[in-house]
Design a protein around this motif. Structure first.
Motif, PDB file in Angstrom:
ATOM      1  N   UNK A 230      15.343  31.908  62.955  1.00 29.30           N
ATOM      2  CA  UNK A 230      15.900  33.178  62.499  1.00 29.30           C
ATOM      3  C   UNK A 230      15.317  33.598  61.152  1.00 29.30           C
ATOM      4  N   UNK A 231      14.873  32.620  60.366  1.00 30.87           N
ATOM      5  CA  UNK A 231      14.284  32.906  59.062  1.00 30.87           C
ATOM      6  C   UNK A 231      12.983  33.698  59.148  1.00 30.87           C
ATOM      7  N   UNK A 258      23.423  25.734  56.521  1.00 28.95           N
ATOM      8  CA  UNK A 258      22.014  25.482  56.201  1.00 28.95           C
ATOM      9  C   UNK A 258      21.120  26.609  56.712  1.00 28.95           C
ATOM     10  N   UNK A 259      21.347  27.030  57.950  1.00 26.63           N
ATOM     11  CA  UNK A 259      20.521  28.084  58.524  1.00 26.63           C
ATOM     12  C   UNK A 259      20.709  29.399  57.776  1.00 26.63           C
ATOM     13  N   UNK A 260      21.958  29.708  57.442  1.00 25.05           N
ATOM     14  CA  UNK A 260      22.226  30.956  56.737  1.00 25.05           C
ATOM     15  C   UNK A 260      21.589  30.954  55.347  1.00 25.05           C
ATOM     16  N   UNK A 261      21.600  29.803  54.680  1.00 29.89           N
ATOM     17  CA  UNK A 261      20.978  29.711  53.360  1.00 29.89           C
ATOM     18  C   UNK A 261      19.472  29.951  53.458  1.00 29.89           C
ATOM     19  N   UNK A 265      17.553  33.136  51.812  1.00 29.57           N
ATOM     20  CA  UNK A 265      16.469  32.872  50.865  1.00 29.57           C
ATOM     21  C   UNK A 265      15.207  33.624  51.268  1.00 29.57           C
ATOM     22  N   UNK A 266      14.908  33.649  52.568  1.00 28.22           N
ATOM     23  CA  UNK A 266      13.737  34.401  53.042  1.00 28.22           C
ATOM     24  C   UNK A 266      13.915  35.892  52.787  1.00 28.22           C
ATOM     25  N   UNK A 267      15.154  36.389  52.955  1.00 25.24           N
ATOM     26  CA  UNK A 267      15.422  37.806  52.703  1.00 25.24           C
ATOM     27  C   UNK A 267      15.201  38.151  51.229  1.00 25.24           C
ATOM     28  N   UNK A 268      15.574  37.233  50.323  1.00 31.38           N
ATOM     29  CA  UNK A 268      15.359  37.455  48.894  1.00 31.38           C
ATOM     30  C   UNK A 268      13.873  37.485  48.571  1.00 31.38           C
ATOM     31  N   UNK A 269      13.134  36.518  49.086  1.00 28.22           N
ATOM     32  CA  UNK A 269      11.698  36.429  48.815  1.00 28.22           C
ATOM     33  C   UNK A 269      10.978  37.693  49.260  1.00 28.22           C
TER      34      UNK A 269
END
Length: 415
Positions: A230-231, A258-261, A265-269
């Motif tokens: 999903x990331x 863990x998956x949501x984190x 994080x990918x959305x922030x990057x």
């Protein structure tokens, strides 16, 4: 929990084998009852199996019942749910359940571990013993795991009367590359209930996400697991932005911390935090899918992915990784844009635009008619299950399948 236990059903089950009154009693064994493709497809079969005189009960191999709809569906259609955790007491508890329930069929959805459960079913003199492979099990294993899997496979070969796969690749990867030489093996496609997918949703996705009328609305359906990847959606959104397309993505399905984190994080990057939306598990998936411009399914491990089949059945263009089960759907129905598993986000983004164009050009009524004629229609799945379940109702006592040469699969023609 007691409301679902077989023990609470009491004398209503009786002691006579169900086949004596024309009914068939099936015991399905699953990992746990949670939102997922296997569970949803199984739940959709229940009303039709019940109408045909087949009573379906469930064993979950955990001490909890997941939040999905299956437990309630089982009870509504004359069945029950009994959790039996996998511990040292499992064999005795399972054999005790067989003595009380006296099923005509034990149907196990646990890959090669099905062999261990079906061996107990053979010991309990259950006439029909079904192993069902639901995914392309090609994961790497250490020596101990390979030895364990080999043992389970031997038990499966010695105890199963029927070996099913949701696709040819599920049998190849999960059971054996020479499955076509085993007369017990056959592909049984997941049936899909179009009526469920056409039920409306109370959730309006554009209002929820804040997406503008010209923004591309992507939906991705699936549980949170590493293989679902999903990331990968945030970099795809960034790739669409680089191509001049504003897009939002809505995730539907159970998550975990863990998956949501990793996803956030990918959305922030990639600076798309305000364009990533997690809805969690839902029972109105069809109504949500019908609001999508495109569905993205980046999973790298599947059998016959419902996350691809469901939107294709509705005429929603779908982008998915190049997997055997995805190609199998593509061979039978249009609407799938296939991307290499390790393709760059920009390649995925281009594929998303192509798939969205398919959605806009597709007539939903034509799509529904085409799907009803396809091998994925639920009526086909029901007929196949009934044929397997009822084949031995009037037969003699069960016996183990005969394998003359234990080092090789028995030779026979493909079903």
């Amino acid at each position: 929990m007691s409301g679902y236990a077989v023990d609470s059903v009491g004398a209503g089950h009786g002691q006579d084998r169900p086949g004596d009154d024309g009914r068939c009693r099936v015991l399905r064994v699953v990992g746990e009852l949670n939102f997922g493709g296997t569970e949803m497809r199984t739940a959709e079969l229940l009303p039709r199996l019940a109408a045909a005189g087949t009573e379906v009960h469930f064993v979950t191999l955990s001490d909890r019942i997941g939040p999905g709809p299956l437990a309630g569906a089982a009870v509504r259609h004359g069945g029950s749910v009994t959790p039996i955790p996998l511990d040292v007491r499992f064999p005795l508890r399972f054999l005790g359940l067989l003595r009380r329930l006296r099923p005509d069929v034990v149907h196990v959805d646990c890959g090669n571990f099905s062999g261990a459960v079906l061996s107990l079913a053979l010991l309990g003199r259950v006439p029909t013993r079904v192993a069902h492979f639901r995914g392309d099990d090609n994961q790497r294993r250490n020596l101990r795991r390979r030895a364990q899997r080999w043992l389970w496979r031997q038990l499966l070969r010695a105890s199963a009367t029927d070996i099913l796969g949701v696709s040819p690749s599920a049998l190849t990867c999960g059971y054996h590359s020479a499955w076509r030489d085993d007369p017990r093996c056959q592909v049984v496609l997941n049936g899909l209930d179009l009526d469920r997918l056409h039920r409306p949703s109370s959730q309006h996705l554009r209002a929820l996400t804040g997406a503008g009328p010209d923004d591309l609305l992507c939906v991705s359906v699936g549980r949170a697991a590493p293989e679902k990847r999903r990331w990968l959606l945030p970099p795809i959104l960034a790739g669409l932005r680089d191509q001049g397309v504003d897009a939002h993505v809505v995730f539907v399905g159970p998550s975990n911390e863990h998956d949501e984190a990793r996803l956030r994080a990918a959305a922030v990057v990639h600076e798309v935090v305000d364009r990533v939306h997690l809805l969690g598990p839902r029972d109105d998936v069809g109504g949500l899918l019908r609001q999508a411009d495109v569905v993205v399914h980046p999973s790298c491990l599947e059998g016959l992915p419902g996350g691809v089949l469901e939107p294709v059945a509705l005429g929603i263009g779908t982008v998915a990784a190049d997997l055997p089960g995805v190609r199998f759907i593509h061979e039978h129905l249009p609407g799938v844009t296939i991307v290499e598993v390790e393709a760059a986000p920009a390649v995925w983004a281009t594929a998303v635009r192509t798939a969205a164009g398919y959605t806009m050009a597709t007539d939903p009524e034509t799509v529904s008619e085409r799907f009803q004629l396809s091998p994925f229609a639920i009526e086909t799945a029901v007929e196949t299950h009934l044929a397997i379940y009822r084949r031995r109702l009037s037969g003699g006592p069960p016996s183990a399948p005969v394998v003359n040469n234990r080092s090789r699969l028995p030779a026979a023609s493909e079903r």
